[in-house]
Scaffold this motif. Structure first.
Motif: not given
Length: 82
Positions: A4-10, A15-16, A37-43
């Motif tokens: 449940d924490r794999m891509k695209p989950h941020p 954590r990094a 890109i979706e992860i970048a936007k979410a974070t």
């Protein structure tokens, strides 16, 4: 790793940032997939899409990457060589 924490989950990017003490506003995510890109936007990170193919470039632009490159041999961001 939890599925449940794999891509695209941020989670991994969050954590990094936490581990390195980096702020999203001063960080950039370089990725070759729309989910990156979706992860970048979410974070709150800026994003650079690496287009391995012409079609991937179209997809990354449609995902609204901040920049899209077709080569990553020498990438200069501000005053820093990545």
């Amino acid at each position: 790793m939890r599925p449940d924490r794999m891509k695209p989950h941020p989670h991994a990017v969050e954590r990094a940032l936490e581990i390195t003490g980096s702020a999203p506003g001063s960080s950039v995510l370089i990725g070759d997939a729309v989910s990156d890109i979706e992860i970048a936007k979410a974070t709150g990170l800026r994003s650079i899409g690496y287009a391995k193919t012409r079609q991937r470039g179209v997809e990354l632009r449609e995902a609204d990457a901040d920049a899209v490159v077709d080569g990553i041999g020498r990438l200069i961001i501000g005053d820093h060589l990545a």
